[in-house]
Design a protein around this motif. Structure first.
Motif, PDB file in Angstrom:
ATOM      1  N   ASP A  44       0.817  -1.212   0.000  1.00 40.71           N
ATOM      2  CA  ASP A  44       0.000   0.000   0.000  1.00 40.71           C
ATOM      3  C   ASP A  44       0.851   1.262   0.000  1.00 40.71           C
ATOM      4  OD1 ASP A  44      -2.272  -1.500  -0.030  1.00 40.71           O
ATOM      5  OD2 ASP A  44      -2.776  -1.228   2.082  1.00 40.71           O
ATOM      6  N   GLU A  45       1.962   1.247   0.765  1.00 37.24           N
ATOM      7  CA  GLU A  45       2.793   2.449   0.859  1.00 37.24           C
ATOM      8  C   GLU A  45       3.511   2.769  -0.453  1.00 37.24           C
ATOM      9  OE1 GLU A  45       4.952  -0.962   3.067  1.00 37.24           O
ATOM     10  OE2 GLU A  45       2.917  -0.159   2.892  1.00 37.24           O
ATOM     11  N   ASP A  46       3.520   1.817  -1.394  1.00 34.89           N
ATOM     12  CA  ASP A  46       4.156   2.056  -2.685  1.00 34.89           C
ATOM     13  C   ASP A  46       3.168   2.557  -3.731  1.00 34.89           C
ATOM     14  OD1 ASP A  46       6.639   1.204  -1.733  1.00 34.89           O
ATOM     15  OD2 ASP A  46       6.138  -0.895  -2.119  1.00 34.89           O
ATOM     16  N   ILE A  47       1.924   2.791  -3.324  1.00 33.99           N
ATOM     17  CA  ILE A  47       0.892   3.313  -4.235  1.00 33.99           C
ATOM     18  C   ILE A  47       0.479   4.682  -3.704  1.00 33.99           C
ATOM     19  CG2 ILE A  47      -1.273   2.819  -5.392  1.00 33.99           C
ATOM     20  CD1 ILE A  47      -1.015  -0.067  -4.405  1.00 33.99           C
ATOM     21  N   LEU A  92       7.970   0.721  -7.939  1.00 35.03           N
ATOM     22  CA  LEU A  92       8.399  -0.683  -7.998  1.00 35.03           C
ATOM     23  C   LEU A  92       9.740  -0.934  -7.307  1.00 35.03           C
ATOM     24  CD1 LEU A  92       7.418  -1.310 -11.730  1.00 35.03           C
ATOM     25  CD2 LEU A  92       6.153  -2.039  -9.701  1.00 35.03           C
ATOM     26  N   HIS A  93      10.427   0.118  -6.868  1.00 35.22           N
ATOM     27  CA  HIS A  93      11.683   0.039  -6.115  1.00 35.22           C
ATOM     28  C   HIS A  93      12.881  -0.419  -6.954  1.00 35.22           C
ATOM     29  CE1 HIS A  93      10.111   1.079  -2.192  1.00 35.22           C
ATOM     30  NE2 HIS A  93       9.081   0.272  -2.411  1.00 35.22           N
ATOM     31  N   SER A  94      12.655  -1.057  -8.062  1.00 35.56           N
ATOM     32  CA  SER A  94      13.753  -1.454  -8.937  1.00 35.56           C
ATOM     33  C   SER A  94      13.272  -1.343 -10.375  1.00 35.56           C
ATOM     34  CB  SER A  94      14.216  -2.886  -8.633  1.00 35.56           C
ATOM     35  OG  SER A  94      13.171  -3.814  -8.881  1.00 35.56           O
ATOM     36  N   LEU A  95      14.217  -1.318 -11.298  1.00 38.54           N
ATOM     37  CA  LEU A  95      13.854  -1.165 -12.703  1.00 38.54           C
ATOM     38  C   LEU A  95      13.117  -2.397 -13.213  1.00 38.54           C
ATOM     39  CD1 LEU A  95      17.122   0.425 -14.136  1.00 38.54           C
ATOM     40  CD2 LEU A  95      14.937   1.567 -13.729  1.00 38.54           C
ATOM     41  N   HIS A  96      12.056  -2.165 -13.949  1.00 39.53           N
ATOM     42  CA  HIS A  96      11.271  -3.244 -14.549  1.00 39.53           C
ATOM     43  C   HIS A  96      11.032  -2.950 -16.028  1.00 39.53           C
ATOM     44  CE1 HIS A  96      10.544  -4.486 -10.420  1.00 39.53           C
ATOM     45  NE2 HIS A  96       9.979  -5.593 -10.881  1.00 39.53           N
ATOM     46  N   ALA A 162      11.228   1.223 -16.332  1.00 34.14           N
ATOM     47  CA  ALA A 162      10.915   2.232 -15.328  1.00 34.14           C
ATOM     48  C   ALA A 162      10.982   1.655 -13.927  1.00 34.14           C
ATOM     49  CB  ALA A 162       9.520   2.814 -15.585  1.00 34.14           C
ATOM     50  N   ARG A 163      11.173   2.572 -12.979  1.00 34.85           N
ATOM     51  CA  ARG A 163      11.104   2.246 -11.557  1.00 34.85           C
ATOM     52  C   ARG A 163       9.769   2.695 -10.975  1.00 34.85           C
ATOM     53  NH1 ARG A 163      15.694   1.726  -8.415  1.00 34.85           N
ATOM     54  NH2 ARG A 163      16.821   2.856 -10.039  1.00 34.85           N
ATOM     55  N   SER A 164       9.194   3.762 -11.541  1.00 33.33           N
ATOM     56  CA  SER A 164       7.913   4.309 -11.095  1.00 33.33           C
ATOM     57  C   SER A 164       7.049   4.618 -12.312  1.00 33.33           C
ATOM     58  CB  SER A 164       8.118   5.589 -10.275  1.00 33.33           C
ATOM     59  OG  SER A 164       8.940   5.349  -9.150  1.00 33.33           O
ATOM     60  N   VAL A 165       5.729   4.414 -12.157  1.00 30.33           N
ATOM     61  CA  VAL A 165       4.789   4.619 -13.264  1.00 30.33           C
ATOM     62  C   VAL A 165       3.595   5.413 -12.755  1.00 30.33           C
ATOM     63  CG1 VAL A 165       3.308   3.500 -14.982  1.00 30.33           C
ATOM     64  CG2 VAL A 165       5.482   2.458 -14.362  1.00 30.33           C
ATOM     65  N   ARG A 166       3.124   6.356 -13.564  1.00 32.01           N
ATOM     66  CA  ARG A 166       1.924   7.131 -13.244  1.00 32.01           C
ATOM     67  C   ARG A 166       0.852   6.909 -14.303  1.00 32.01           C
ATOM     68  NH1 ARG A 166       4.381  13.109 -11.523  1.00 32.01           N
ATOM     69  NH2 ARG A 166       5.085  12.508  -9.406  1.00 32.01           N
ATOM     70  N   PHE A 167      -0.380   6.642 -13.852  1.00 36.30           N
ATOM     71  CA  PHE A 167      -1.555   6.611 -14.725  1.00 36.30           C
ATOM     72  C   PHE A 167      -2.261   7.956 -14.575  1.00 36.30           C
ATOM     73  CE2 PHE A 167      -0.618   2.200 -14.103  1.00 36.30           C
ATOM     74  CZ  PHE A 167      -1.036   1.558 -15.258  1.00 36.30           C
ATOM     75  N   MET A 168      -2.476   8.657 -15.685  1.00 33.24           N
ATOM     76  CA  MET A 168      -3.041  10.002 -15.658  1.00 33.24           C
ATOM     77  C   MET A 168      -4.304  10.028 -16.514  1.00 33.24           C
ATOM     78  SD  MET A 168       0.560  12.085 -16.001  1.00 33.24           S
ATOM     79  CE  MET A 168      -0.023  13.494 -15.071  1.00 33.24           C
ATOM     80  N   PRO A 169      -5.508  10.080 -15.888  1.00 37.99           N
ATOM     81  CA  PRO A 169      -6.752  10.067 -16.667  1.00 37.99           C
ATOM     82  C   PRO A 169      -6.872  11.287 -17.560  1.00 37.99           C
ATOM     83  CG  PRO A 169      -7.180  10.508 -14.337  1.00 37.99           C
ATOM     84  CD  PRO A 169      -5.740  10.141 -14.437  1.00 37.99           C
TER      85      PRO A 169
END
Length: 860
Positions: A44-47, A92-96, A162-169
């Motif tokens: 949860d803390e990663d969202i 995600l804390h690491s590259l994916h 990426a390590r972090s991803v954003r969904f933007m409506p």
């Protein structure tokens, strides 16, 4: 089907780790695992999110397929057009390597109806620089959901690292949105965060130019490419012929980045690679083109410099590659990096000809088996130019032994867990068998029983029916888990049925049948003696009032005996417990037909027919049913109903010969076609016009109008049970249930009836009422199939249990029931007709006569 996070995924990750040194590159077609939103591996803390409407719609509830809180993440304010202020972020804390994304709206059991029709994605590899994703044609906006409950999966082409991803409506008008999301991919083992390289160039061939630039590079592109990743890390290797591409709808040469030696007077192209941390590098693999006839060759030599912390090593590692003048195929050139420690590598690739082309560059490194203590450098000046003559690095073997010991322990623990789980499953199955026997004795309601009177009149058929169903090849049995409910149990939970369910000496289903019928005033055949034709394929196709049966079957059979020797078997169409359906050629069958019936083939040509065959070992009840079916089918004469042509009943096996349409069933026919229009121009599939589609709908309504005039209830109307002939002629049949191809369309409940619940009315599922009105309901679903060109099942977003639960919402009529959505091709008047077929009160549904008349009037 839901993807489950089970023991296979950790084992796969373990195998990937152990084989990291031999993996050549990431495969986008395989790298498609859920990264943990729906499986809760992402904490949860990663969202996080830009805002939230309330605590119950916080970011942590934006998990695909889960219904926590109020059902999804919802931003605080209405999303406005042309703004990108709101976002849902996943760390995600690491590259994916991310190849696929999934989105869903907020349904919340019918309470919510918010979703994002469009969205954009931004991603970051360092948490500070955010990059807008765009597809290979440069478009950033991704099409999202069209309703609140469907899961929409979209391939990211190109994939992102990426390590972090954003969904933007994104919206085109002011609206409320909510989102649930999932990411799919795998860990990025290369660790590469950027490469800096010269911009790719254009090759002018005699007939056309070839653009060989890095079109999806996500860094800065001015005179060179800096701080980004692109086509050299997208997992797509170029073809042998660089003028072609593996990616559709792009320009020629798309897969390669290329340079000419005319632009580089030093004779080499320099590329610098930045990594996420210091790594112990073993190899670098470069995918090169080698079409030497066009003066393109792989590099002849590469010199690599390594950086640890902030200092570059003074002497490079030099690798000389052989020049191939014989084989023009593209290939990977593997460069031995000799376990150099580095956080960055700068390589100078030397030309072997006029052009040099790369499509992929991958690195193999070991981040777990090194330490940062370097061996003392060799004395004297470095003079070596070979990979083996470099300053070497000391590797601590103690860490290796510890790691191997940990991996062995993990493997033993996983094996023990698997053994325990398998033992529990075996034990659970044993208990389940015992409990199922007890339940079979205690259950008093069944979907296949219309009423107590019907059950009494058909005790002599119950043995054959249960034997047929329990051995059907399309059997689907669901476990008796705590989250599973049989329809009879669902009925008891409905408040309107609770009192009847508690009364001794009767069942909820049987008592409620009569009371409900009295409420809506609709007579149904469960209130009278019913003749149900079992059929050799187990389809229970027609339900006929006993009086009608007596009138029809009292006459002599109006078909002739056909010589078996004139039948040539072509293929099996389907089978049941007591019979089979075969496609055959019949020679000379025209001579056995009445004058009013004609074939579209010459008299001397064999005719394709369907042959229903009763097996010789069928019991007496099955034989009687088969003969009754022959009597009834011999009286059906309508242009849109499959016609029985002849029989073979003088000896075993008993056979019934019927028409067969050369284009097969309507489901398979439409699924092979595309709607005529703009979309069909980019596809080679054959097309069907909307007017022809409407004509087919009208033919089905005409055939059902004929059946309803005889008080026939089909009980399995669907596209799989309609056959297609020349000029889009449609005839209604009953072969669908016998075919393994359509086994998933039928629901089997604990040894009882096999039912097409996605086509059935609510009263048929809950009360066992099969009427012409329930056939009207199925007709509406059949029309929906046709307008979607049979590309998905009805209610594909619901599993079988949820379909049954939705019938309870129809019964309660609290406006929470889910209807099939309006297909894209469907005009509003036709969708209104479909909705009228799904009215809760069966007497308010239109008759087939009314439907057929309305369809004829709507045609031009």
């Amino acid at each position: 089907m839901k993807r489950r996070w089970d023991l296979r995924f950790p084992l796969l990750i373990l195998l990937l780790y152990l084989s990291a040194d031999v993996t050549s590159q990431v495969n986008p077609g395989v790298c498609r695992y859920p990264l943990g939103m729906s499986g809760r591996q992402i904490q949860d803390e990663d969202i996080s999110a830009s805002s939230q409407w309330s605590e119950s719609t916080a970011a942590r509830y934006g998990r695909l397929e889960l219904e926590g809180g109020d059902g999804a993440w919802c931003p605080e304010i209405t999303v406005e057009p042309d703004t990108l202020k709101e976002f849902l972020q996943i760390d995600l804390h690491s590259l994916h390597f991310i190849t696929l994304v999934g989105t869903q709206g907020r349904h919340a059991g019918g309470i919510g109806n918010e979703f994002a029709q469009m969205y954009q994605i931004k991603y970051s590899r360092d948490g500070s620089r955010w990059i807008s994703w765009r597809n290979r044609q440069g478009r950033q906006v991704i099409e999202g959901n069209r309703n609140a409950y469907d899961i929409v999966l979209k391939d990211l082409e190109p994939p992102i690292i990426a390590r972090s991803v954003r969904f933007m409506p994104v919206t085109d008008h002011s609206m409320n949105v909510c989102m649930r999301v999932e990411l799919y991919g795998c860990e990025w083992l290369d660790g590469l965060v950027s490469y800096n390289a010269p911009v790719g160039e254009q090759m002018n061939l005699p007939s056309f130019p070839v653009y060989l630039n890095d079109s999806v590079y996500d860094g800065a592109v001015i005179h060179s490419m800096t701080e980004g990743l692109g086509q050299l890390t997208d997992g797509m290797c170029g073809l042998d012929d660089f003028t072609q591409s593996q990616v559709y709808n792009v320009w020629l040469g798309y897969d390669y980045v290329a340079w000419t030696n005319e632009s580089f007077p030093n004779g080499y192209v320099e590329i610098m690679f930045e990594f996420d941390r210091t790594r112990n590098f073993t190899t670098m693999k470069v995918h090169c083109n080698n079409m030497f006839t066009w003066h393109v060759k792989a590099f002849r030599q590469v010199s690599c410099y390594f950086r640890t912390e902030s200092d570059w090593e003074a002497s490079p590692l030099v690798f000389r590659a052989g020049v191939d003048n014989d084989d023009p195929s593209a290939r990977f050139v593997t460069v031995n990096l000799a376990n150099h420690m580095a956080s960055a590598i700068k390589c100078q690739f030397y030309f072997a000809d006029t052009w040099m082309m790369f499509s992929e560059i991958t690195f193999q490194s070991d981040t777990a088996m090194y330490n940062t203590t370097l061996a003392p450098p060799k004395t004297g000046p470095p003079t070596s130019t070979q990979p083996g003559d470099h300053p070497t690095h000391k590797v601590d073997d103690s860490n290796t032994r510890i790691l191997i010991g940990c991996l062995v322990a993990i493997i033993f623990i996983l094996v023990a867990i698997i053994v325990i789980i398998l033992w529990r499953q075996v034990w659970q199955k044993m208990i389940e068998k015992v409990s199922r026997r007890m339940l079979d004795d205690e259950l008093t309601a069944s979907l296949s029983i219309q009423s107590e009177r019907f059950a009494h009149n058909h005790n002599n058929l119950s043995t054959a029916t249960s034997e047929l169903e329990s051995n059907a090849t399309y059997e689907r049995i669901f476990p008796l888990g705590s989250d599973y409910q049989e329809p009879s149990q669902l009925i008891c939970k409905l408040p309107e049925f609770a009192q009847n369910a508690e009364e001794p000496g009767g069942t909820a289903a049987s008592k409620s049948t009569s009371t409900t019928a009295a409420q809506d005033g609709v007579p149904h055949y469960a209130e009278a003696d019913i003749v149900n034709l079992q059929g050799v394929t187990g389809s229970n196709t027609y339900a006929i009032p006993a009086i009608t049966m007596d009138l029809l079957s009292g006459k002599d059979v109006a078909v002739e005996e056909f010589p078996r020797k004139l039948l040539t078997f072509k293929e099996k169409l389907g089978e049941g417990q007591f019979g089979e359906v075969h496609l055959c050629e019949a020679e000379g069958i025209q001579e056995f037909m009445a004058e009013e019936f004609s074939f579209d083939v010459d008299e001397d040509q064999p005719v394709l027919v369907a042959v229903k065959m009763l097996r010789a070992d069928a019991n007496k009840n099955a034989r009687n049913d088969f003969l009754k079916e022959i009597k009834i089918m011999s009286r059906l004469k309508d242009p849109n109903i499959i016609r029985m042509l002849a029989v073979c009943i003088y000896s075993d096996p008993l056979c019934m010969i019927t028409e067969y349409m050369e284009n097969g069933d309507l489901n398979q026919f439409l699924s092979r076609h595309q709607p005529q229009g703009q979309l069909s121009s980019v596809s080679s599939a054959p097309t069907v016009s909307f007017s022809d589609l409407c004509d087919m709908v009208t033919q089905i309504a005409s055939g059902m109008k004929y059946l309803s005039s005889l008080n026939f209830v089909h009980r399995d109307l669907a596209t799989r049970n309609c056959l297609v002939g020349k000029s889009y002629t449609i005839k209604i049949a009953d072969f669908g249930m016998s075919r393994n191809l359509y086994s998933s369309d039928y629901y089997r409940i604990q040894g009882r009836a096999v039912l097409p619940i996605r086509w059935m009315s609510w009263e048929s599922i809950l009360l066992g009422k099969f009427t012409t009105a329930s056939d009207v309901w199925a007709f509406g679903v059949t029309v929906w199939e046709m307008l979607t060109f049979c590309k998905e099942q009805p209610y594909s977003q619901l599993n079988d249990e949820q379909v049954i639960e939705n019938t309870g919402e129809f019964f309660r009529d609290q406006k929470r029931q889910i209807y099939l959505p309006q297909p894209v091709l469907c005009p509003d008047p036709l969708y209104k007709t479909m909705l009228s077929c799904w009215r809760r009160n069966s007497k308010e549904r239109p008759s087939f006569q009314e439907i057929h008349r309305a369809l004829l009037e709507s045609q031009p």
